[in-house]
Write a protein that holds these residues in place. Structure first.
Motif, PDB file in Angstrom:
ATOM      1  N   UNK A 185       0.761  -1.332  -0.003  1.00 12.40           N
ATOM      2  CA  UNK A 185       0.025  -0.111   0.023  1.00 12.40           C
ATOM      3  C   UNK A 185       0.946   1.076  -0.025  1.00 12.40           C
ATOM      4  N   UNK A 186       2.031   1.362   0.732  1.00 14.32           N
ATOM      5  CA  UNK A 186       3.067   2.452   0.714  1.00 14.32           C
ATOM      6  C   UNK A 186       3.350   2.542  -0.881  1.00 14.32           C
ATOM      7  N   UNK A 187       3.569   1.451  -1.502  1.00 12.51           N
ATOM      8  CA  UNK A 187       3.922   1.594  -3.016  1.00 12.51           C
ATOM      9  C   UNK A 187       3.018   2.228  -3.892  1.00 12.51           C
ATOM     10  N   UNK A 188       1.659   1.832  -3.529  1.00  7.53           N
ATOM     11  CA  UNK A 188       0.419   2.659  -4.144  1.00  7.53           C
ATOM     12  C   UNK A 188       0.316   3.890  -3.968  1.00  7.53           C
ATOM     13  N   UNK A 189       0.539   4.439  -2.428  1.00  8.90           N
ATOM     14  CA  UNK A 189       0.571   5.954  -2.166  1.00  8.90           C
ATOM     15  C   UNK A 189       1.573   6.517  -2.935  1.00  8.90           C
ATOM     16  N   UNK A 190       2.550   6.068  -3.238  1.00  2.00           N
ATOM     17  CA  UNK A 190       3.687   6.583  -3.912  1.00  2.00           C
ATOM     18  C   UNK A 190       3.309   6.771  -5.482  1.00  2.00           C
ATOM     19  N   UNK A 191       2.749   5.754  -5.924  1.00  2.00           N
ATOM     20  CA  UNK A 191       2.169   6.049  -7.314  1.00  2.00           C
ATOM     21  C   UNK A 191       1.198   7.090  -7.310  1.00  2.00           C
ATOM     22  N   UNK A 192       0.291   7.138  -6.355  1.00  3.05           N
ATOM     23  CA  UNK A 192      -0.777   8.410  -6.314  1.00  3.05           C
ATOM     24  C   UNK A 192      -0.052   9.625  -6.138  1.00  3.05           C
ATOM     25  N   UNK A 193       1.168   9.923  -5.594  1.00  5.75           N
ATOM     26  CA  UNK A 193       1.921  11.142  -5.238  1.00  5.75           C
ATOM     27  C   UNK A 193       2.318  11.483  -6.655  1.00  5.75           C
ATOM     28  N   UNK A 194       2.869  10.429  -7.247  1.00  5.44           N
ATOM     29  CA  UNK A 194       3.431  10.607  -8.747  1.00  5.44           C
ATOM     30  C   UNK A 194       2.341  11.344  -9.511  1.00  5.44           C
ATOM     31  N   UNK A 195       0.850  10.875  -9.689  1.00  4.37           N
ATOM     32  CA  UNK A 195      -0.144  11.328 -10.259  1.00  4.37           C
ATOM     33  C   UNK A 195      -0.375  13.086  -9.980  1.00  4.37           C
ATOM     34  N   UNK A 196      -0.269  13.132  -8.485  1.00  8.01           N
ATOM     35  CA  UNK A 196      -0.254  14.322  -8.076  1.00  8.01           C
ATOM     36  C   UNK A 196       0.505  15.368  -8.427  1.00  8.01           C
ATOM     37  N   UNK A 197       1.661  14.934  -8.492  1.00  9.12           N
ATOM     38  CA  UNK A 197       2.926  15.736  -8.967  1.00  9.12           C
ATOM     39  C   UNK A 197       2.692  16.079 -10.663  1.00  9.12           C
ATOM     40  N   UNK A 198       2.271  14.967 -11.233  1.00  6.78           N
ATOM     41  CA  UNK A 198       1.988  15.082 -12.830  1.00  6.78           C
ATOM     42  C   UNK A 198       1.082  16.210 -13.132  1.00  6.78           C
ATOM     43  N   UNK A 199       0.096  16.186 -12.409  1.00  4.26           N
ATOM     44  CA  UNK A 199      -1.118  17.016 -12.677  1.00  4.26           C
ATOM     45  C   UNK A 199      -1.002  18.497 -11.984  1.00  4.26           C
ATOM     46  N   UNK A 200       0.027  18.834 -11.172  1.00  6.99           N
ATOM     47  CA  UNK A 200       0.252  20.123 -10.842  1.00  6.99           C
ATOM     48  C   UNK A 200      -0.352  20.389  -9.548  1.00  6.99           C
ATOM     49  N   UNK A 201      -0.440  19.336  -8.593  1.00  4.17           N
ATOM     50  CA  UNK A 201      -1.190  19.877  -7.428  1.00  4.17           C
ATOM     51  C   UNK A 201      -0.178  20.697  -6.441  1.00  4.17           C
ATOM     52  N   UNK A 202      -0.915  21.375  -5.655  1.00  7.29           N
ATOM     53  CA  UNK A 202      -0.249  22.229  -4.520  1.00  7.29           C
ATOM     54  C   UNK A 202       0.489  21.413  -3.451  1.00  7.29           C
ATOM     55  N   UNK A 203       0.111  20.233  -3.241  1.00  2.00           N
ATOM     56  CA  UNK A 203       0.358  19.586  -2.209  1.00  2.00           C
ATOM     57  C   UNK A 203      -0.503  18.187  -2.142  1.00  2.00           C
ATOM     58  N   UNK A 204      -0.013  17.512  -1.295  1.00  2.00           N
ATOM     59  CA  UNK A 204      -0.571  16.254  -0.882  1.00  2.00           C
ATOM     60  C   UNK A 204      -1.240  16.080   0.660  1.00  2.00           C
ATOM     61  N   UNK A 205      -2.165  15.383   0.835  1.00  4.54           N
ATOM     62  CA  UNK A 205      -2.751  15.122   2.169  1.00  4.54           C
ATOM     63  C   UNK A 205      -2.763  13.624   2.552  1.00  4.54           C
ATOM     64  N   UNK A 206      -2.073  13.323   3.398  1.00  2.90           N
ATOM     65  CA  UNK A 206      -2.091  11.783   3.949  1.00  2.90           C
ATOM     66  C   UNK A 206      -1.868  11.546   5.267  1.00  2.90           C
ATOM     67  N   UNK A 207      -2.005  10.289   5.826  1.00  2.00           N
ATOM     68  CA  UNK A 207      -1.754  10.143   7.447  1.00  2.00           C
ATOM     69  C   UNK A 207      -1.632   8.561   7.541  1.00  2.00           C
TER      70      UNK A 207
END
Length: 213
Positions: A70-92
């Motif tokens: 699941x940590x690996x999946x979270x990294x992939x989702x962070x990659x998508x946020x970066x590519x899209x131009x997000x201002x930041x990510x929210x996780x816990x």
């Protein structure tokens, strides 16, 4: 005063911006307290909105104890946020004992760099969110903590929220106050907590596009 509107559709995001939200937290499935939005929604929101878009990174409902897969999946989702131009990510991330999962939080905050990271309301499951705030204060890349002070509402959690604001390093981490923060009570909550940033589903009113017609 910064108002972050929590939304799960593009229409809600546009309406929140129109109504004066300063920032968006973009999620899917708010019935399960918010999951990672679709890539399509993420890309559209980041491309069109003029205000910053913070992206929820949460691959499944349920607890906040994540496996290596699941940590690996979270990294992939962070990659998508970066590519899209997000201002930041929210996780816990928490341990089995509902403490901050310091090891994996550090790994993911470093992975998300240069995007800032908000640690979300998972912290409110801790017996002592103030101790959680102290721990997060030591992790580079964590810039906000989304919390209602361990209580269902910010008004109920106001004492803990004040303590959390005291224990984090000013200028490094912001306590982002949540928990039934509405357009009608935000000024009262600001006065009681001393916070500068607020988060809510109805922070700029009910986000129903039909009400605008």
């Amino acid at each position: 005063m910064i108002k972050e509107a929590c939304v799960e559709t593009f229409e809600e995001a546009v309406l929140a911006e129109k109504r004066g939200a300063n920032r968006i937290e973009l999620c899917s499935d708010l019935a399960n307290d918010g999951l990672t939005p679709s890539v399509e929604l993420l890309q559209k929101a980041c491309a069109i909105l003029k205000i910053p878009v913070m992206v929820m990174i949460r691959p499944r409902a349920g607890n906040f104890v994540y496996s290596e897969q699941e940590i690996a999946q979270i990294k992939l989702e962070i990659d998508e946020a970066k590519k899209a131009g997000a201002a930041g990510v929210v996780l816990g991330l928490l341990t089995q004992k509902n403490q901050i999962d310091t090891r994996n939080t550090k790994i993911l905050a470093e992975y998300a760099h240069p995007l800032p990271v908000t640690f979300h309301k998972a912290i409110d499951l801790m017996d002592n969110p103030v101790e959680g705030a102290k721990r997060l204060n030591t992790i580079p890349g964590i810039t906000r903590i989304l919390t209602s002070g361990g209580k269902p509402t910010a008004l109920e959690g106001q004492e803990t929220l004040r303590k959390m604001i005291e224990v984090v390093t000013r200028g490094k981490i912001t306590i982002l106050v949540a928990g039934k923060v509405l357009d009608t009570n935000i000024k009262e909550i600001q006065k009681l907590t001393g916070a500068d940033e607020f988060h809510g589903r109805r922070i700029v009113g009910e986000l129903d596009s039909r009400s605008e017609q």
